[in-house]
Write a protein that holds these residues in place. Structure first.
Motif, PDB file in Angstrom:
ATOM      1  N   LYS A 157      54.313  45.327 -22.725  1.00 23.75           N
ATOM      2  CA  LYS A 157      55.980  46.383 -23.374  1.00 23.75           C
ATOM      3  C   LYS A 157      57.505  46.002 -22.084  1.00 23.75           C
ATOM      4  O   LYS A 157      56.700  44.824 -21.381  1.00 23.75           O
ATOM      5  CB  LYS A 157      56.060  48.016 -21.631  1.00 23.75           C
ATOM      6  CG  LYS A 157      55.051  47.035 -20.426  1.00 23.75           C
ATOM      7  CD  LYS A 157      56.031  47.601 -18.960  1.00 23.75           C
ATOM      8  CE  LYS A 157      57.091  47.619 -18.877  1.00 23.75           C
ATOM      9  NZ  LYS A 157      57.021  46.029 -17.875  1.00 23.75           N
ATOM     10  N   PRO A 158      58.421  46.127 -22.649  1.00 20.74           N
ATOM     11  CA  PRO A 158      59.051  47.260 -22.773  1.00 20.74           C
ATOM     12  C   PRO A 158      58.807  47.283 -24.285  1.00 20.74           C
ATOM     13  O   PRO A 158      59.362  46.573 -25.126  1.00 20.74           O
ATOM     14  CB  PRO A 158      60.227  47.496 -22.482  1.00 20.74           C
ATOM     15  CG  PRO A 158      60.966  46.314 -22.335  1.00 20.74           C
ATOM     16  CD  PRO A 158      59.353  45.485 -22.580  1.00 20.74           C
ATOM     17  N   ARG A 184      48.978  47.841 -27.092  1.00 14.32           N
ATOM     18  CA  ARG A 184      50.104  47.962 -26.161  1.00 14.32           C
ATOM     19  C   ARG A 184      49.469  47.995 -24.994  1.00 14.32           C
ATOM     20  O   ARG A 184      48.977  48.794 -24.665  1.00 14.32           O
ATOM     21  CB  ARG A 184      50.250  49.418 -26.750  1.00 14.32           C
ATOM     22  CG  ARG A 184      50.979  49.347 -28.225  1.00 14.32           C
ATOM     23  CD  ARG A 184      51.913  50.812 -28.368  1.00 14.32           C
ATOM     24  NE  ARG A 184      51.527  50.473 -29.634  1.00 14.32           N
ATOM     25  CZ  ARG A 184      50.970  51.244 -31.380  1.00 14.32           C
ATOM     26  NH1 ARG A 184      49.861  51.760 -30.563  1.00 14.32           N
ATOM     27  NH2 ARG A 184      51.016  51.113 -32.153  1.00 14.32           N
ATOM     28  N   ASP A 186      49.246  47.762 -20.972  1.00 17.18           N
ATOM     29  CA  ASP A 186      49.882  47.994 -20.135  1.00 17.18           C
ATOM     30  C   ASP A 186      49.440  47.843 -18.987  1.00 17.18           C
ATOM     31  O   ASP A 186      48.339  48.436 -18.903  1.00 17.18           O
ATOM     32  CB  ASP A 186      49.950  49.699 -19.837  1.00 17.18           C
ATOM     33  CG  ASP A 186      51.053  50.795 -18.756  1.00 17.18           C
ATOM     34  OD1 ASP A 186      50.494  50.283 -17.415  1.00 17.18           O
ATOM     35  OD2 ASP A 186      52.217  51.624 -19.194  1.00 17.18           O
ATOM     36  N   GLN A 247      58.298  54.849 -17.170  1.00 20.68           N
ATOM     37  CA  GLN A 247      58.227  55.614 -18.115  1.00 20.68           C
ATOM     38  C   GLN A 247      57.129  54.872 -18.516  1.00 20.68           C
ATOM     39  O   GLN A 247      56.030  55.355 -19.770  1.00 20.68           O
ATOM     40  CB  GLN A 247      59.074  54.530 -19.631  1.00 20.68           C
ATOM     41  CG  GLN A 247      58.539  55.617 -20.643  1.00 20.68           C
ATOM     42  CD  GLN A 247      58.415  55.042 -21.606  1.00 20.68           C
ATOM     43  OE1 GLN A 247      57.445  53.469 -20.844  1.00 20.68           O
ATOM     44  NE2 GLN A 247      57.704  54.662 -22.410  1.00 20.68           N
ATOM     45  N   ASN A 248      56.723  53.533 -18.113  1.00 20.56           N
ATOM     46  CA  ASN A 248      55.333  53.664 -18.730  1.00 20.56           C
ATOM     47  C   ASN A 248      53.736  53.277 -17.592  1.00 20.56           C
ATOM     48  O   ASN A 248      52.930  54.022 -17.339  1.00 20.56           O
ATOM     49  CB  ASN A 248      55.294  51.550 -19.246  1.00 20.56           C
ATOM     50  CG  ASN A 248      56.398  50.849 -18.764  1.00 20.56           C
ATOM     51  OD1 ASN A 248      55.721  50.334 -16.902  1.00 20.56           O
ATOM     52  ND2 ASN A 248      57.752  50.912 -19.486  1.00 20.56           N
ATOM     53  N   HIS A 249      53.956  52.167 -16.150  1.00 20.30           N
ATOM     54  CA  HIS A 249      52.839  52.360 -15.361  1.00 20.30           C
ATOM     55  C   HIS A 249      53.145  53.407 -14.620  1.00 20.30           C
ATOM     56  O   HIS A 249      51.544  54.024 -14.697  1.00 20.30           O
ATOM     57  CB  HIS A 249      53.692  51.410 -14.374  1.00 20.30           C
ATOM     58  CG  HIS A 249      53.095  49.992 -14.815  1.00 20.30           C
ATOM     59  ND1 HIS A 249      53.117  49.248 -16.087  1.00 20.30           N
ATOM     60  CD2 HIS A 249      54.251  48.547 -14.587  1.00 20.30           C
ATOM     61  CE1 HIS A 249      53.212  48.028 -15.875  1.00 20.30           C
ATOM     62  NE2 HIS A 249      54.256  47.731 -15.696  1.00 20.30           N
ATOM     63  N   GLN A 252      51.441  56.640 -17.386  1.00 18.84           N
ATOM     64  CA  GLN A 252      49.445  55.804 -17.478  1.00 18.84           C
ATOM     65  C   GLN A 252      49.386  56.760 -16.195  1.00 18.84           C
ATOM     66  O   GLN A 252      48.062  57.560 -16.266  1.00 18.84           O
ATOM     67  CB  GLN A 252      49.504  54.708 -18.144  1.00 18.84           C
ATOM     68  CG  GLN A 252      50.268  54.384 -19.181  1.00 18.84           C
ATOM     69  CD  GLN A 252      49.636  55.137 -20.487  1.00 18.84           C
ATOM     70  OE1 GLN A 252      48.390  55.687 -20.301  1.00 18.84           O
ATOM     71  NE2 GLN A 252      50.072  55.327 -21.122  1.00 18.84           N
ATOM     72  N   VAL A 429      47.250  52.086 -24.819  1.00 16.63           N
ATOM     73  CA  VAL A 429      48.179  52.972 -25.158  1.00 16.63           C
ATOM     74  C   VAL A 429      48.621  53.073 -26.595  1.00 16.63           C
ATOM     75  O   VAL A 429      48.623  51.841 -27.514  1.00 16.63           O
ATOM     76  CB  VAL A 429      49.726  53.003 -24.793  1.00 16.63           C
ATOM     77  CG1 VAL A 429      50.772  53.941 -24.687  1.00 16.63           C
ATOM     78  CG2 VAL A 429      49.654  52.225 -23.045  1.00 16.63           C
ATOM     79  N   LEU A 434      52.946  56.651 -26.622  1.00  7.75           N
ATOM     80  CA  LEU A 434      53.672  56.239 -26.423  1.00  7.75           C
ATOM     81  C   LEU A 434      55.249  57.110 -27.174  1.00  7.75           C
ATOM     82  O   LEU A 434      56.064  57.117 -26.805  1.00  7.75           O
ATOM     83  CB  LEU A 434      54.167  54.118 -27.513  1.00  7.75           C
ATOM     84  CG  LEU A 434      54.922  53.638 -27.048  1.00  7.75           C
ATOM     85  CD1 LEU A 434      54.815  53.197 -26.171  1.00  7.75           C
ATOM     86  CD2 LEU A 434      55.258  53.247 -28.173  1.00  7.75           C
TER      87      LEU A 434
END
Ligand code: BG6
Length: 483
Positions: A157-158, A184, A186, A247-249, A252, A429, A434
């Protein structure tokens, strides 16, 4: 497990992520016997013009990492011998042909082994160079062995900056590689207590009837760091805390906390359920967002003087489904705060018809501390030991350090690289996941980028803007005592 030659190619080998995370993770896998000297070779590729020995010198200290025993240093030297550096630019056919030649030579030298050739490309690079690098890999460096094998690509990421750019990147990579070839990463999905969430939720009778809107009042997923952007100001200023962490970690983690039970543990079944959660998230209301920027952030010369980038954010997400309607999921992340901690806090509703007036003690809470010092604890009300019939809050506490003494908890990156070698995409991901994640945050991000929403100032080393605590209280969180 598959056997045969394994080439691990770290692109961006001279960069920060490679030095601090990728190579140490590879070394740990090597130490534990997951990477066999007679099969594996590691290639570093980057633009910096240095020799293999210079690269070895650069990463040496990150592998030694405070350990002084001679066995460790022997392992370090053996590991470094597996490493070879190739320098070239990220869109150079010559550079990638040279890289392919080196990999092929290694494969030929291991030809006596029965088995296939496996090529794992780890892109420890900014996303702007993913398209040219992936084109070059596809063009010059795919596995060609007659004995089979694979080529896999790990991207960090990002992954994009908003829905449109992420979709664009996904299409470009999707034109070159199939989804099963793309990993992908994370790294929060590689953390022990994040991986434990599925077990906890679906293997314990305790939680099954409680894990819903009837019993849970609010859920917080929190990330705090007690240091600022430190040398990464240039990168950070372009992305900000929402793209860097939330937005990711944190999202999730939210998926694993909120999802329904998957049909099985197959990666696709799990990821199907995660996507459903994301698709059920309602649009974020600007009044349920607090942004912050710490006071000295703009002192960094790589940060714009008028930067509007948040280094702190609290965002309330609402999931529109039968299980969660009305339960706020409060995602909070900040840099330069008063402590370093990542945790999930599940706060239960008050006991109806309370005869002990125990409400003043606080509510039941179930806390999962992802780091530091992994732990799970339940805050509950008990009778104060003694002659009086009064109540206090206490904890049922499972601290990993005490309960699992002597067990080393693997680093997230270690686990995830091993998953990639094994071809297990559960903790990676998927493309539709995503997309759904970007759909949630893109309108908010655009408002920030356009200056429509502005971060509030806060002091480094503080809890962040007080407005965030007010938002938390408005969302229903009741501060409890103790822990
Ligand atoms: C990275 C972010 O993804 O995660 C960093 O880019 C952050 O800004 C880091 O510091 C935190 O990771 P961990 O594992 O230390 O919580």
């Amino acid at each position: 497990p598959e056997t045969g030659c394994l080439s691990i190619i770290v692109l961006g080998a001279s960069g920060d992520l490679a030095k601090k995370k990728t190579f140490p993770a590879l070394f740990n896998l090597y130490r534990q016997g997951f990477l066999q000297s007679n099969e594996v070779h590691i290639f570093g590729y980057a633009r910096t013009k240095i020799s293999t020995d210079e690269l070895r010198d650069r990463i040496h200290k990150y592998l030694v990492h405070g350990k002084s025993d001679s066995e460790h240093s022997e392992d370090v030297s053996k590991f470094l011998q597996l490493l070879k550096y190739v320098s070239g630019s990220y869109d150079s056919v010559d550079g990638f042909r040279l890289l392919d030649k080196e990999i092929s030579e290694h494969e030929i030298s291991k030809n006596s082994l029965e088995g296939s050739s496996r090529r794992l490309f780890y892109l420890a690079l900014p996303p702007s160079v993913y398209p040219p690098v992936c084109k070059m890999i596809k063009h010059c460096c795919m596995n060609k062995s007659d004995l089979g094998g694979w080529t896999r690509i790990v991207v960090e990421k990002p992954f994009g900056k908003d829905l449109e750019s992420a979709e664009n990147l996904s299409t470009q990579l999707g034109n070159l590689f199939d989804e099963p070839q793309l990993y992908r990463i994370d790294h929060y999905l590689g953390k022990e207590l994040v991986q434990n969430l599925l077990v906890l939720r679906f293997a314990n009778r305790f939680f099954l009837p409680l894990w819903n809107r009837d019993n849970i009042d609010n859920i917080q997923i929190v990330f705090r760091e007690d240091f600022g952007t430190e040398g990464r100001g240039g990168y950070f200023d372009e992305y900000g805390i929402i793209r860097d962490i939330i937005q990711n970690h944190l999202l999730q983690v939210l998926c694993l906390v909120a999802m329904e039970k998957p049909v099985s543990l197959k990666p696709e079944h799990i990821r199907d359920e995660k996507v459903k959660v994301l698709q059920s998230v309602l649009p974020i209301k600007p009044e349920e967002v607090v942004l912050g920027q710490y006071d000295s952030y703009r002192d960094d010369p790589t940060v714009a003087d008028d930067s509007n980038t948040p280094t702190f954010a609290t965002v309330v997400l609402r999931i529109h489904n039968e299980r969660w309607e009305g339960v706020p999921f409060i995602l909070k992340a900040g840099k330069a705060l008063n402590s370093r901690k990542a945790e999930i806090r599940v706060q239960f509703k008050d006991v109806p018809g309370d005869i002990f007036r125990s409400k003043k003690q606080g509510r039941n809470e179930f806390v999962i501390r992802l780091q530091p010092s992994e732990a799970m604890y339940m805050k509950l009300t008990v009778k104060q030991p003694g002659l009086e019939m009064s109540t206090i809050q206490s904890e049922l506490d499972l601290s990993y350090g005490q309960r699992y003494q002597g067990v080393t908890i693997p680093e997230a990156y270690e686990r995830l690289i091993l998953d990639t070698i094994r071809g297990d995409q559960q903790h990676f991901v998927r493309r539709d996941e995503l997309r759904a994640a970007w759909e949630i945050f893109t309108p908010l991000l655009h408002k920030i980028d356009d200056g429509e929403l502005k971060p509030l100032p806060y002091k480094p080393g503080s809890r962040g803007p007080v407005e965030a605590d007010e938002l938390l209280a408005k969302a229903g969180y009741v501060q409890t005592h103790g822990y």
